[in-house]
Design an enzyme around this catalytic site. Sequence first.
Site, short mmCIF file in Angstrom:
data_model
loop_
_atom_site.label_atom_id
_atom_site.label_comp_id
_atom_site.label_asym_id
_atom_site.label_seq_id
_atom_site.Cartn_x
_atom_site.Cartn_y
_atom_site.Cartn_z
N LYS A 81 30.10 29.23 48.62
CA LYS A 81 31.36 29.89 48.29
C LYS A 81 32.29 29.78 49.48
CE LYS A 81 33.05 32.44 44.88
NZ LYS A 81 32.86 32.24 43.44
N GLY A 179 41.18 42.98 35.09
CA GLY A 179 41.53 41.66 35.61
C GLY A 179 41.80 40.69 34.48
N GLY A 181 42.90 37.74 33.95
CA GLY A 181 43.22 36.44 34.54
C GLY A 181 42.46 35.34 33.83
N GLY A 184 39.23 37.01 32.39
CA GLY A 184 39.46 38.14 31.48
C GLY A 184 40.22 37.75 30.22
P1 NAD Z 1 42.36 35.03 38.50
O1 NAD Z 1 43.05 35.02 39.81
O2 NAD Z 1 42.72 34.06 37.45
O3 NAD Z 1 42.50 36.48 37.81
C1 NAD Z 1 42.19 37.65 38.46
C2 NAD Z 1 42.97 38.75 37.79
O4 NAD Z 1 42.58 39.98 38.38
C3 NAD Z 1 44.50 38.63 37.97
O5 NAD Z 1 45.14 38.95 36.75
C4 NAD Z 1 44.80 39.70 39.03
O6 NAD Z 1 46.11 40.22 38.89
C5 NAD Z 1 43.74 40.73 38.69
N1 NAD Z 1 43.42 41.64 39.76
C6 NAD Z 1 43.38 41.42 41.10
N2 NAD Z 1 43.02 42.56 41.74
C7 NAD Z 1 42.84 43.49 40.77
C8 NAD Z 1 42.45 44.84 40.79
N3 NAD Z 1 42.18 45.48 41.93
N4 NAD Z 1 42.34 45.49 39.60
C9 NAD Z 1 42.59 44.86 38.43
N5 NAD Z 1 42.96 43.57 38.36
C10 NAD Z 1 43.08 42.91 39.51
O7 NAD Z 1 40.80 34.98 38.86
P2 NAD Z 1 39.61 34.59 37.90
O8 NAD Z 1 39.35 33.14 38.01
O9 NAD Z 1 39.84 35.20 36.56
O10 NAD Z 1 38.38 35.28 38.63
C11 NAD Z 1 38.14 36.68 38.48
C12 NAD Z 1 36.73 37.00 38.93
O11 NAD Z 1 35.80 36.26 38.14
C13 NAD Z 1 36.38 36.62 40.38
O12 NAD Z 1 35.43 37.54 40.84
C14 NAD Z 1 35.72 35.27 40.25
O13 NAD Z 1 34.86 35.01 41.33
C15 NAD Z 1 34.95 35.48 38.98
N6 NAD Z 1 34.58 34.24 38.31
C16 NAD Z 1 35.53 33.35 37.94
C17 NAD Z 1 35.15 32.22 37.24
C18 NAD Z 1 36.16 31.26 36.69
O14 NAD Z 1 35.76 30.42 35.88
N7 NAD Z 1 37.42 31.35 37.01
C19 NAD Z 1 33.81 31.99 36.97
C20 NAD Z 1 32.86 32.94 37.36
C21 NAD Z 1 33.27 34.06 38.02
#
Ligand code: NAD
Length: 369
Positions: A81, A179, A181, A184
Amino acid sequence: MTAATFDVERYCDDLGPEKIVHIHDPASGLRAIVVIDNTACGPAIGGARMVADVSLDEVRRLARAMTLKNAAAGLPHGGGKSGILADPHKADKRGLIRAFGRAIRQLTDYIPGPDMGLDEACMAWLRDEGCRAVGLPRIIGGIPLDEIGATGYGLACCAEVAAPFCGLELKGATVAIEGFGNVGRPAARFLEALGAKLVAASDSQGAVYDPAGIDSNKLAAVKKQAGTVTAYERGQKLSLANLLTVPCDILIPAARPDCIHAANAAAIKAKLILQGANIPATAEAETMLFKRGVLVVPDFIANAGGVICASVEYHGGAESSVQPTIAQKIRDNTQAVLTHSRQAGVEPRRAAEIMARERVKLAQSFRQR
Ligand code: NAD
């Protein structure tokens, strides 16, 4: 790295970490941390995130989660990571990412993918700097895992298998997502397709709650246009903390680490928690939830869809094989882990760790002299 910043006795174990790299490039202003936890199963795959306050401890724990996730999913990859210390909304993102790509070019046992604050375009910049990367744009041979919602799709597959373990019917089940994003948003869409109802969602600026139901497509459009879910015209606006304790059947933390902790675990009303984010709950909170009968599917089982997609891409597989591969791996793993957890009376994370560690240990045995 000094002993003052990294306690080797405490944090190194039989799996890793193998390498910790701190990067400081005064010319570009880049400050970053890379942790390669374990490469017994193959070169480490794991996201690169851009967060202003990302710490070594966060990256270390995330790298371990990737070791377990990749092994659990049966991928020929170890875990790693990285974190770039910057605010993605304020920094010279392209400049920092290109500098990061140059800095890690020689780190050939690490393959970054998109994580918080980074997207497919960022992966293309890394590749252009001569660095390995997955989650590339389609036009340069990638399978854009965020665009197709790979992790959200996997969460929905996980929900289908986990729901009967806690007496839930997905049809009509209410869902809250912390979240909204790249994880989510598609999780909400795929769960809606299975009959569930989104009732609450948050982003970094706040949360919205409507027990009558929130249309996830409309919410996505509002967030795209206004930059935040709080601009959704209906429902009640909540603080970030209150999102986690709204009445709902399924809670999906999909943002920052440790948002579920000892001080809020008792107030969580969900019956099922699917960990969309990596390490979204402390160990203490997970134990409290287990004792209360709340079913928690751990991050490295529930959110493996993204890395499964990345692995298909890295090994030259077709985009059409991504969803069937995710569905099969996540359904089988969820079933195996929850069955073992129930039979042995141990937390799902413990059951999942036993399974994943056994696989890493087997791979390690081939390296012994
Ligand atoms: P992203 O940046 O697309 O979305 C993150 C979202 O969380 C954004 O809408 C942001 O505004 C929101 N956010 C940030 N801080 C916040 C808080 N304190 N409370 C509520 N919302 C908040 O990121 P992502 O790719 O969706 O990743 C989110 C999580 O999922 C991370 O922990 C990442 O490691 C994990 N993850 C992502 C993937 C992937 O495929 N993208 C895969 C496995 C795990």
